[in-house]
Design a protein around this motif. Structure first.
Motif, PDB file in Angstrom:
ATOM      1  N   TRP A  94     -11.724  -0.925   9.602  1.00 50.17           N
ATOM      2  CA  TRP A  94     -12.306  -0.369   8.388  1.00 50.17           C
ATOM      3  C   TRP A  94     -11.330  -0.323   7.227  1.00 50.17           C
ATOM      4  CZ3 TRP A  94      -9.600   3.671   6.551  1.00 50.17           C
ATOM      5  CH2 TRP A  94      -8.857   4.426   7.456  1.00 50.17           C
ATOM      6  N   SER A  95     -10.037  -0.416   7.504  1.00 47.60           N
ATOM      7  CA  SER A  95      -9.037  -0.238   6.446  1.00 47.60           C
ATOM      8  C   SER A  95      -8.929  -1.434   5.512  1.00 47.60           C
ATOM      9  CB  SER A  95      -7.675   0.064   7.068  1.00 47.60           C
ATOM     10  OG  SER A  95      -7.244  -1.020   7.857  1.00 47.60           O
ATOM     11  N   ARG A  96      -9.498  -2.555   5.882  1.00 49.63           N
ATOM     12  CA  ARG A  96      -9.367  -3.752   5.053  1.00 49.63           C
ATOM     13  C   ARG A  96     -10.125  -3.621   3.728  1.00 49.63           C
ATOM     14  NH1 ARG A  96     -10.565  -9.933   6.917  1.00 49.63           N
ATOM     15  NH2 ARG A  96      -9.683 -10.892   5.062  1.00 49.63           N
ATOM     16  N   ALA A  97     -11.354  -3.143   3.762  1.00 48.44           N
ATOM     17  CA  ALA A  97     -12.165  -3.054   2.542  1.00 48.44           C
ATOM     18  C   ALA A  97     -11.562  -2.105   1.496  1.00 48.44           C
ATOM     19  CB  ALA A  97     -13.589  -2.644   2.892  1.00 48.44           C
ATOM     20  N   PRO A  98     -11.088  -0.905   1.871  1.00 41.43           N
ATOM     21  CA  PRO A  98     -10.464  -0.059   0.844  1.00 41.43           C
ATOM     22  C   PRO A  98      -9.200  -0.661   0.238  1.00 41.43           C
ATOM     23  CG  PRO A  98     -11.009   1.255   2.768  1.00 41.43           C
ATOM     24  CD  PRO A  98     -11.247  -0.172   3.130  1.00 41.43           C
ATOM     25  N   VAL A  99      -8.466  -1.424   1.024  1.00 44.72           N
ATOM     26  CA  VAL A  99      -7.264  -2.065   0.482  1.00 44.72           C
ATOM     27  C   VAL A  99      -7.666  -3.116  -0.554  1.00 44.72           C
ATOM     28  CG1 VAL A  99      -5.320  -3.578   1.044  1.00 44.72           C
ATOM     29  CG2 VAL A  99      -5.800  -1.616   2.477  1.00 44.72           C
ATOM     30  N   VAL A 153       0.839  -1.201   0.000  1.00 45.92           N
ATOM     31  CA  VAL A 153       0.000   0.000   0.000  1.00 45.92           C
ATOM     32  C   VAL A 153       0.879   1.257   0.000  1.00 45.92           C
ATOM     33  CG1 VAL A 153      -1.734   1.297   1.295  1.00 45.92           C
ATOM     34  CG2 VAL A 153      -1.983  -1.162   1.011  1.00 45.92           C
ATOM     35  N   ALA A 154       1.972   1.237   0.744  1.00 43.96           N
ATOM     36  CA  ALA A 154       2.880   2.389   0.754  1.00 43.96           C
ATOM     37  C   ALA A 154       3.494   2.608  -0.631  1.00 43.96           C
ATOM     38  CB  ALA A 154       3.976   2.184   1.796  1.00 43.96           C
ATOM     39  N   TYR A 196      -4.334   7.731   3.632  1.00 41.96           N
ATOM     40  CA  TYR A 196      -5.191   7.684   4.820  1.00 41.96           C
ATOM     41  C   TYR A 196      -5.538   6.234   5.177  1.00 41.96           C
ATOM     42  CZ  TYR A 196      -9.192   8.553   7.850  1.00 41.96           C
ATOM     43  OH  TYR A 196     -10.061   8.557   8.902  1.00 41.96           O
ATOM     44  N   VAL A 197      -5.807   5.426   4.158  1.00 39.59           N
ATOM     45  CA  VAL A 197      -6.088   4.003   4.388  1.00 39.59           C
ATOM     46  C   VAL A 197      -4.845   3.314   4.957  1.00 39.59           C
ATOM     47  CG1 VAL A 197      -6.607   1.821   3.222  1.00 39.59           C
ATOM     48  CG2 VAL A 197      -7.916   3.870   2.672  1.00 39.59           C
ATOM     49  N   TRP A 198      -3.665   3.681   4.461  1.00 37.85           N
ATOM     50  CA  TRP A 198      -2.430   3.107   4.981  1.00 37.85           C
ATOM     51  C   TRP A 198      -2.265   3.433   6.466  1.00 37.85           C
ATOM     52  CZ3 TRP A 198       2.118   5.138   7.044  1.00 37.85           C
ATOM     53  CH2 TRP A 198       3.162   4.245   7.179  1.00 37.85           C
ATOM     54  N   GLN A 199      -2.595   4.672   6.839  1.00 31.72           N
ATOM     55  CA  GLN A 199      -2.534   5.044   8.260  1.00 31.72           C
ATOM     56  C   GLN A 199      -3.482   4.171   9.089  1.00 31.72           C
ATOM     57  OE1 GLN A 199      -0.965   7.261  10.254  1.00 31.72           O
ATOM     58  NE2 GLN A 199       0.382   8.080   8.677  1.00 31.72           N
ATOM     59  N   GLY A 200      -4.690   3.972   8.590  1.00 33.88           N
ATOM     60  CA  GLY A 200      -5.646   3.115   9.299  1.00 33.88           C
ATOM     61  C   GLY A 200      -5.168   1.688   9.391  1.00 33.88           C
ATOM     62  N   VAL A 217       0.105  -9.639  -4.362  1.00 32.69           N
ATOM     63  CA  VAL A 217       0.699  -9.752  -3.019  1.00 32.69           C
ATOM     64  C   VAL A 217      -0.203  -9.075  -1.981  1.00 32.69           C
ATOM     65  CG1 VAL A 217       2.633  -8.985  -1.577  1.00 32.69           C
ATOM     66  CG2 VAL A 217       3.063 -10.013  -3.802  1.00 32.69           C
ATOM     67  N   GLY A 218      -0.760  -7.916  -2.350  1.00 34.56           N
ATOM     68  CA  GLY A 218      -1.656  -7.225  -1.425  1.00 34.56           C
ATOM     69  C   GLY A 218      -2.914  -8.021  -1.129  1.00 34.56           C
ATOM     70  N   LEU A 219      -3.501  -8.643  -2.142  1.00 34.05           N
ATOM     71  CA  LEU A 219      -4.712  -9.447  -1.923  1.00 34.05           C
ATOM     72  C   LEU A 219      -4.423 -10.693  -1.099  1.00 34.05           C
ATOM     73  CD1 LEU A 219      -6.461  -9.159  -5.386  1.00 34.05           C
ATOM     74  CD2 LEU A 219      -7.316  -8.310  -3.201  1.00 34.05           C
ATOM     75  N   ILE A 220      -3.322 -11.359  -1.399  1.00 34.93           N
ATOM     76  CA  ILE A 220      -2.964 -12.544  -0.610  1.00 34.93           C
ATOM     77  C   ILE A 220      -2.683 -12.140   0.836  1.00 34.93           C
ATOM     78  CG2 ILE A 220      -1.172 -14.299  -0.274  1.00 34.93           C
ATOM     79  CD1 ILE A 220      -0.992 -14.464  -3.348  1.00 34.93           C
ATOM     80  N   GLY A 221      -1.973 -11.042   1.020  1.00 36.99           N
ATOM     81  CA  GLY A 221      -1.639 -10.604   2.377  1.00 36.99           C
ATOM     82  C   GLY A 221      -2.844 -10.136   3.168  1.00 36.99           C
ATOM     83  N   ILE A 222      -3.775  -9.442   2.528  1.00 39.80           N
ATOM     84  CA  ILE A 222      -4.923  -8.909   3.272  1.00 39.80           C
ATOM     85  C   ILE A 222      -5.894 -10.014   3.661  1.00 39.80           C
ATOM     86  CG2 ILE A 222      -6.505  -8.301   1.412  1.00 39.80           C
ATOM     87  CD1 ILE A 222      -5.636  -6.000   4.301  1.00 39.80           C
TER      88      ILE A 222
END
Length: 161
Positions: free
Chosen positions: A107-112, A50-51, A96-100, A144-149
């Motif tokens: 709540w940060s999971r769905a935007p990711v 995400v970063a 902002y999502v990264w901060q969350g 990678v982001g989807l597998i990790g989340i």
């Protein structure tokens, strides 16, 4: 001390008073403290992905803005300004999502998930347009982001705490 109550090196032995020692059949487990760094790896991967996406969006907005400032004329100046605004807005919102996510907000999971799902078709379209050097990393980051989340340890960190 009778033999059935003798100390043993196995950690999976159940001791019941006045009965024989019985083997539960389970494997010895790793201590939770030893599993903790391994359990956080998918979550850390999501944070890094995400970063990177935030930095890429901000760099894209800046690159288009610089090309407009030095006088390179795109096909449509309105499209270029729209791209600058959308990329900058995306960078701010994803930041902002990264901060969350960093603060373990539920709540940060769905935007990711949404950002990664949107990144997949963008990456494939970049590759089909011949810009593989931008499309391939975007697809890899999205996967990678989807597998990790969706990793169980990340789910536990974000939802089950």
């Amino acid at each position: 001390m009778p033999e059935e109550y003798a100390p043993t090196r196995l950690t999976n032995v159940a001791r019941v008073p006045h009965q024989r020692v019985r083997h539960t059949g389970a494997r010895p487990s790793v201590e939770p403290e030893a599993r903790e760094p391994l359990a956080r790896r998918p979550f850390i991967a999501v944070l890094v992905v995400v970063a990177l996406e935030v930095v890429a969006l901000a760099a894209s907005a800046l690159a288009v803005l610089i090309s407009l400032a030095i006088g390179r004329h795109p096909r449509s100046e309105v499209d270029a300004w729209l791209l600058v605004v959308l990329a900058a807005l995306g960078a701010v919102l994803l930041g902002y999502v990264w901060q969350g996510l960093r603060r373990l907000r539920r709540w940060s999971r769905a935007p990711v998930v949404l950002a990664e799902l949107l990144a997949l078709p963008v990456g494939f379209s970049l590759i089909s347009d011949g810009v593989w050097w931008a499309g391939l990393p975007l697809i890899v980051c999205a996967i990678v982001g989807l597998i990790g989340i969706f990793a169980p340890s990340t789910t536990h960190l974000l939802i089950d705490r």
